[in-house]
Enzyme design. Structure first.
Site, PDB file in Angstrom:
ATOM      1  N   TYR A   1       0.565  -0.947   0.029  1.00 23.00           N
ATOM      2  CA  TYR A   1       0.026   0.016   0.075  1.00 23.00           C
ATOM      3  C   TYR A   1       0.781   1.248   0.238  1.00 23.00           C
ATOM      4  O   TYR A   1       2.072   1.203   0.358  1.00 23.00           O
ATOM      5  CB  TYR A   1      -0.910   0.087   1.267  1.00 23.00           C
ATOM      6  CG  TYR A   1      -0.250   0.308   2.474  1.00 23.00           C
ATOM      7  CD1 TYR A   1      -0.317   1.686   3.031  1.00 23.00           C
ATOM      8  CD2 TYR A   1       0.540  -0.646   3.162  1.00 23.00           C
ATOM      9  CE1 TYR A   1       0.411   1.782   4.200  1.00 23.00           C
ATOM     10  CE2 TYR A   1       1.126  -0.277   4.379  1.00 23.00           C
ATOM     11  CZ  TYR A   1       1.038   0.827   5.083  1.00 23.00           C
ATOM     12  OH  TYR A   1       1.719   1.017   6.124  1.00 23.00           O
TER      13      TYR A   1
ATOM     14  N   ARG B   1       7.741   4.197  -4.925  1.00 27.95           N
ATOM     15  CA  ARG B   1       7.825   3.276  -3.885  1.00 27.95           C
ATOM     16  C   ARG B   1       6.789   2.123  -4.036  1.00 27.95           C
ATOM     17  O   ARG B   1       7.082   1.112  -3.763  1.00 27.95           O
ATOM     18  CB  ARG B   1       7.842   4.007  -2.632  1.00 27.95           C
ATOM     19  CG  ARG B   1       8.167   2.944  -1.381  1.00 27.95           C
ATOM     20  CD  ARG B   1       8.178   3.550  -0.048  1.00 27.95           C
ATOM     21  NE  ARG B   1       6.916   4.394   0.213  1.00 27.95           N
ATOM     22  CZ  ARG B   1       6.694   5.131   1.258  1.00 27.95           C
ATOM     23  NH1 ARG B   1       7.597   5.264   2.217  1.00 27.95           N
ATOM     24  NH2 ARG B   1       5.459   5.758   1.630  1.00 27.95           N
TER      25      ARG B   1
ATOM     26  N   ARG C   1      -7.904 -20.178  -1.576  1.00 28.58           N
ATOM     27  CA  ARG C   1      -6.968 -20.026  -0.340  1.00 28.58           C
ATOM     28  C   ARG C   1      -5.669 -21.024  -0.783  1.00 28.58           C
ATOM     29  O   ARG C   1      -6.058 -22.449  -0.663  1.00 28.58           O
ATOM     30  CB  ARG C   1      -7.318 -19.955   0.887  1.00 28.58           C
ATOM     31  CG  ARG C   1      -6.425 -19.605   2.050  1.00 28.58           C
ATOM     32  CD  ARG C   1      -7.196 -19.593   3.275  1.00 28.58           C
ATOM     33  NE  ARG C   1      -6.259 -19.280   4.286  1.00 28.58           N
ATOM     34  CZ  ARG C   1      -5.188 -19.629   4.791  1.00 28.58           C
ATOM     35  NH1 ARG C   1      -4.785 -20.935   4.563  1.00 28.58           N
ATOM     36  NH2 ARG C   1      -4.097 -19.193   5.698  1.00 28.58           N
TER      37      ARG C   1
ATOM     38  N   HIS D   1      -1.121 -21.326  -0.722  1.00 30.96           N
ATOM     39  CA  HIS D   1       0.153 -20.284  -0.080  1.00 30.96           C
ATOM     40  C   HIS D   1       0.767 -20.085  -1.385  1.00 30.96           C
ATOM     41  O   HIS D   1       1.298 -18.838  -1.487  1.00 30.96           O
ATOM     42  CB  HIS D   1       0.901 -21.084   0.704  1.00 30.96           C
ATOM     43  CG  HIS D   1       0.350 -21.028   2.341  1.00 30.96           C
ATOM     44  ND1 HIS D   1      -0.579 -21.732   2.619  1.00 30.96           N
ATOM     45  CD2 HIS D   1       0.966 -20.324   3.245  1.00 30.96           C
ATOM     46  CE1 HIS D   1      -0.751 -21.480   4.156  1.00 30.96           C
ATOM     47  NE2 HIS D   1       0.008 -20.772   4.440  1.00 30.96           N
TER      48      HIS D   1
ATOM     49  N   LYS E   1       6.470  -2.093   1.824  1.00 30.47           N
ATOM     50  CA  LYS E   1       5.282  -1.073   2.458  1.00 30.47           C
ATOM     51  C   LYS E   1       4.333  -2.210   2.311  1.00 30.47           C
ATOM     52  O   LYS E   1       3.129  -2.116   1.405  1.00 30.47           O
ATOM     53  CB  LYS E   1       5.054  -0.039   1.713  1.00 30.47           C
ATOM     54  CG  LYS E   1       4.330   0.913   2.813  1.00 30.47           C
ATOM     55  CD  LYS E   1       4.085   2.469   2.300  1.00 30.47           C
ATOM     56  CE  LYS E   1       3.248   3.192   3.169  1.00 30.47           C
ATOM     57  NZ  LYS E   1       3.923   3.446   4.469  1.00 30.47           N
TER      58      LYS E   1
ATOM     59  N   GLU F   1      12.932   2.217  13.560  1.00 30.79           N
ATOM     60  CA  GLU F   1      11.943   3.216  13.096  1.00 30.79           C
ATOM     61  C   GLU F   1      10.734   3.084  14.066  1.00 30.79           C
ATOM     62  O   GLU F   1      10.526   2.488  15.047  1.00 30.79           O
ATOM     63  CB  GLU F   1      11.389   3.288  11.769  1.00 30.79           C
ATOM     64  CG  GLU F   1      10.876   1.958  11.425  1.00 30.79           C
ATOM     65  CD  GLU F   1      10.644   1.765   9.957  1.00 30.79           C
ATOM     66  OE1 GLU F   1      10.686   2.639   9.223  1.00 30.79           O
ATOM     67  OE2 GLU F   1      10.350   0.501   9.669  1.00 30.79           O
TER      68      GLU F   1
ATOM     69  N   LEU G   1      11.387   1.041   6.802  1.00 34.95           N
ATOM     70  CA  LEU G   1      10.721   1.504   5.352  1.00 34.95           C
ATOM     71  C   LEU G   1      11.405   3.110   5.037  1.00 34.95           C
ATOM     72  O   LEU G   1      11.340   3.909   5.904  1.00 34.95           O
ATOM     73  CB  LEU G   1       9.327   1.790   5.709  1.00 34.95           C
ATOM     74  CG  LEU G   1       8.537   2.282   4.382  1.00 34.95           C
ATOM     75  CD1 LEU G   1       8.347   1.302   3.311  1.00 34.95           C
ATOM     76  CD2 LEU G   1       7.230   2.800   4.722  1.00 34.95           C
TER      77      LEU G   1
END
Length: 285
Positions: A33, A52, A100, A102, A149, A182, A207
């Protein structure tokens, strides 16, 4: 006015927006995101956010859901429909909807895109900037690729909640050697006793925030000596100034870390100078 969201090709009322139960973002946190600030109706550092996003997608081996030119249009349309003047636009891309399992689904599965926008609580941000905030430190329990991210934010959420329960605004996370990585949703900065601006180097451990990137350039433009290096929680508690950065608020001064007051216990002069300068150097589109 009803809020509007964009979900996989449709603009829908926010209250009615939904994704499929087998969206891999929901099942596996298999997505990334971005959050871009909106100031005076314009996007803050949009190109850096899109760059990014591309990097996070490439590192996660997720495709773009649409060309960047089309994504720019969708972002602006969501902001326009929500009449956002000062706020945030959030955009999330997941690997898509598939039974579903993996391993990656087949190449025919299209990445999913959700975009929302909201106003910021300007009074809350202004109060935090004027008074400064408290920070607590705690071990960093996140995964090893913090440079992506990812929407997999459970450790960040637990750290943020622990900070709030301790009466603090944010948590600074410490690696196994006691160095600050961070914040749970921010980058961490100090001004050392020599007046140098110090922040951890970009790498897999943090990040590389867009606001962080612009602030580094801003500081250099302002003639401030910048040092990208590790620093400990003890050094932070003894610093002349400290602050956090994020797209949602640019800079918020830190006036207390754990039980230690920072400087004179008030927002630092360099911190406030850099915040004002960012509004000049940050690119609006």
């Amino acid at each position: 006015m009803s809020r509007i969201a964009y979900v996989n090709g449709r603009y829908v009322r926010h209250a009615e927006a939904c994704v499929h139960i087998e969206d891999r973002g929901y099942q596996f946190a298999d997505g990334v995101y971005e959050v871009c600030g909106i100031r005076d109706g314009r996007f803050m550092d949009e190109e850096l956010h899109l760059a990014r996003l591309r990097r996070s997608l490439d590192e996660s081996r997720i495709g773009l859901p649409m060309p960047l030119s089309s994504l720019r249009h969708v972002l602006r349309e969501v902001v326009r429909r929500n009449r956002i003047v000062n706020g945030l636009v959030y955009f999330q891309v997941t690997r898509g909807v598939a039974p579903r399992d993996h391993p990656f689904p087949s190449a025919s599965v299209k990445p999913a895109l959700v975009v929302t926008a909201k106003r910021i609580n300007e009074a809350r941000v202004r109060n935090a900037v004027e008074k400064g905030v408290a920070i607590v430190t705690m071990p960093d329990q996140r995964w090893a690729r913090r440079d992506i991210k990812s929407v997999a934010l459970l450790p960040n959420i637990l750290a943020k909640q622990a900070a709030r329960e301790a009466g603090a605004y944010e948590a600074w996370l410490l690696d196994t050697d006691g160095y600050v990585t961070e914040g749970s949703s921010t980058n961490a900065w100090i001004v050392d006793q020599q007046g140098r601006l110090v922040t951890r180097p970009a790498g897999h451990e943090i990040l590389s925030g867009v606001t962080r990137h612009v602030l580094l350039e801003t500081a250099r433009q302002e003639g401030v000596e910048v040092v990208e290096r590790l620093f400990t929680a003890d050094e932070a508690r003894a610093a002349r100034e400290a602050f956090i950065s994020a797209s949602s608020a640019i800079i918020i001064p830190v006036v207390r870390i754990d039980d230690a007051a920072i400087g004179n216990g008030a927002p630092g002069s360099l911190t406030m100078r850099l915040r004002d300068a960012y509004l000049t150097y940050g690119k609006l589109t």
